[in-house]
Enzyme design. Sequence first.
Site, PDB file in Angstrom:
ATOM      1  N   ASP A   9       0.870  -1.173   0.000  1.00 34.43           N
ATOM      2  CA  ASP A   9       0.000   0.000   0.000  1.00 34.43           C
ATOM      3  C   ASP A   9       0.917   1.237   0.000  1.00 34.43           C
ATOM      4  O   ASP A   9       2.115   1.125   0.291  1.00 34.43           O
ATOM      5  CB  ASP A   9      -0.867  -0.033   1.265  1.00 34.43           C
ATOM      6  CG  ASP A   9      -1.632   1.258   1.495  1.00 34.43           C
ATOM      7  OD1 ASP A   9      -2.315   1.709   0.560  1.00 34.43           O
ATOM      8  OD2 ASP A   9      -1.528   1.810   2.611  1.00 34.43           O
ATOM      9  N   ASP A  11      -0.298   5.150   0.755  1.00 30.42           N
ATOM     10  CA  ASP A  11      -0.622   6.192   1.735  1.00 30.42           C
ATOM     11  C   ASP A  11      -0.680   5.623   3.139  1.00 30.42           C
ATOM     12  O   ASP A  11      -1.449   4.707   3.428  1.00 30.42           O
ATOM     13  CB  ASP A  11      -1.953   6.855   1.377  1.00 30.42           C
ATOM     14  CG  ASP A  11      -1.844   7.642   0.087  1.00 30.42           C
ATOM     15  OD1 ASP A  11      -0.921   8.466  -0.015  1.00 30.42           O
ATOM     16  OD2 ASP A  11      -2.663   7.419  -0.822  1.00 30.42           O
ATOM     17  N   GLU A  18      -1.117  11.358   4.705  1.00 29.91           N
ATOM     18  CA  GLU A  18      -2.496  11.819   4.832  1.00 29.91           C
ATOM     19  C   GLU A  18      -2.635  13.201   5.467  1.00 29.91           C
ATOM     20  O   GLU A  18      -3.055  14.153   4.820  1.00 29.91           O
ATOM     21  CB  GLU A  18      -3.333  10.804   5.613  1.00 29.91           C
ATOM     22  CG  GLU A  18      -3.449   9.438   4.933  1.00 29.91           C
ATOM     23  CD  GLU A  18      -4.240   9.443   3.633  1.00 29.91           C
ATOM     24  OE1 GLU A  18      -4.639  10.522   3.164  1.00 29.91           O
ATOM     25  OE2 GLU A  18      -4.440   8.353   3.072  1.00 29.91           O
ATOM     26  N   LYS A  54     -11.761  10.621  -5.232  1.00 35.08           N
ATOM     27  CA  LYS A  54     -13.015  11.094  -5.826  1.00 35.08           C
ATOM     28  C   LYS A  54     -14.219  10.609  -5.018  1.00 35.08           C
ATOM     29  O   LYS A  54     -15.188  11.334  -4.819  1.00 35.08           O
ATOM     30  CB  LYS A  54     -13.094  10.626  -7.288  1.00 35.08           C
ATOM     31  CG  LYS A  54     -12.203  11.448  -8.206  1.00 35.08           C
ATOM     32  CD  LYS A  54     -12.167  10.915  -9.626  1.00 35.08           C
ATOM     33  CE  LYS A  54     -11.141   9.833  -9.761  1.00 35.08           C
ATOM     34  NZ  LYS A  54     -10.886   9.421 -11.151  1.00 35.08           N
ATOM     35  N   GLU A  55     -14.106   9.373  -4.539  1.00 31.04           N
ATOM     36  CA  GLU A  55     -15.161   8.814  -3.693  1.00 31.04           C
ATOM     37  C   GLU A  55     -15.315   9.644  -2.413  1.00 31.04           C
ATOM     38  O   GLU A  55     -16.427   9.875  -1.922  1.00 31.04           O
ATOM     39  CB  GLU A  55     -14.825   7.360  -3.326  1.00 31.04           C
ATOM     40  CG  GLU A  55     -14.924   6.373  -4.485  1.00 31.04           C
ATOM     41  CD  GLU A  55     -13.717   6.382  -5.427  1.00 31.04           C
ATOM     42  OE1 GLU A  55     -12.783   7.191  -5.215  1.00 31.04           O
ATOM     43  OE2 GLU A  55     -13.719   5.585  -6.381  1.00 31.04           O
ATOM     44  N   ARG A  56     -14.172  10.105  -1.876  1.00 31.69           N
ATOM     45  CA  ARG A  56     -14.178  10.887  -0.632  1.00 31.69           C
ATOM     46  C   ARG A  56     -14.851  12.246  -0.867  1.00 31.69           C
ATOM     47  O   ARG A  56     -15.637  12.704  -0.049  1.00 31.69           O
ATOM     48  CB  ARG A  56     -12.730  11.065  -0.165  1.00 31.69           C
ATOM     49  CG  ARG A  56     -12.556  11.486   1.258  1.00 31.69           C
ATOM     50  CD  ARG A  56     -11.093  11.296   1.674  1.00 31.69           C
ATOM     51  NE  ARG A  56     -10.707   9.889   1.638  1.00 31.69           N
ATOM     52  CZ  ARG A  56      -9.458   9.445   1.382  1.00 31.69           C
ATOM     53  NH1 ARG A  56      -8.495  10.295   1.136  1.00 31.69           N
ATOM     54  NH2 ARG A  56      -9.201   8.158   1.374  1.00 31.69           N
ATOM     55  N   HIS A  79     -10.093  16.866  -8.009  1.00 33.64           N
ATOM     56  CA  HIS A  79      -9.107  15.799  -7.848  1.00 33.64           C
ATOM     57  C   HIS A  79      -7.787  16.157  -8.537  1.00 33.64           C
ATOM     58  O   HIS A  79      -6.699  15.945  -7.988  1.00 33.64           O
ATOM     59  CB  HIS A  79      -9.694  14.509  -8.424  1.00 33.64           C
ATOM     60  CG  HIS A  79      -8.993  13.266  -7.981  1.00 33.64           C
ATOM     61  ND1 HIS A  79      -8.248  12.494  -8.833  1.00 33.64           N
ATOM     62  CD2 HIS A  79      -8.906  12.684  -6.765  1.00 33.64           C
ATOM     63  CE1 HIS A  79      -7.741  11.474  -8.154  1.00 33.64           C
ATOM     64  NE2 HIS A  79      -8.124  11.566  -6.904  1.00 33.64           N
TER      65      HIS A  79
HETATM   66 MG    MG Z   1      -2.947   3.157   3.507  1.00 32.77          MG
END
Ligand code: MG
Length: 250
Positions: A9, A11, A18, A54-56, A79
């Site tokens: 992963d 982030d 973040e 985009k979902e956020r 975005h």
């Molecule tokens: Mg993560």
Amino acid sequence: MTLEAVFFDVDGTIAETERGGHRVAYNAAFQELGYPVHWDPELYGKLLDVMGGKERIRFYWSQHPELPALSDAQVEQIHDVKAAHFRELVNEGRLELRIGVKRLLDELASRRVPISIASTITFEGLDALLRKGLGDDWQDRFQYLGIGDVVPVKKPDPGIYLWLLERHGVDARDVVTLEDTRAGLLASVGAGIPTLITPSDYTKDQDFSEAACVASSLGDPGAPAHWRLSSGAEGSGLIDVGFLEKLVSG
Ligand SMILES: [Mg+2]
């Protein structure tokens, strides 16, 4: 069993991107585009339950009917502007790789263990982050970049990990995933992959009970990681290739 691949992963796992990265970049984009929206650190922590940028954005707007409705093009615009601000923050040196990430990536490369990325980050964001942290030839280290909208449904859906497993042609049990969130953990174990969690700023209090191992970081000489296996065994030191091999054979 042998370690056939490692999936990372980005982030929170490769870098603490973040709070001081994506959040700041969203706010800069809202301001630049004239939207009366500001995400403070606490609110942003809650919004992180929605995976994908985009979902956020869409989720936040759905919770705030007083805001003018967004078209798909406007979501894309926010975005894109946000991504540009994120690149600036990286290039200013505000976001560094987490402890042990470069060391483990180097060791995996020298042992010729294939590595891939599983993240909703954009290519531009990933390129800025890893060019800064690993050098201009960073792409040579990775076999597949499972990023952005490569699969339509985001974590905790296992789709991104199933996509990577198919491309690598390996058994899920011979892979280790590195994640920092519960959503990422569920995506990875949902694909049958043993998962090592290095909790990040925002995820320290989440439930990681399905993880093969939870570690404070990957550890570096002089900054050892503290880890706990699903068996309950604990210890400290470096998370190295030998350690990951035990997670696939254990
Ligand atoms: Mg993560």
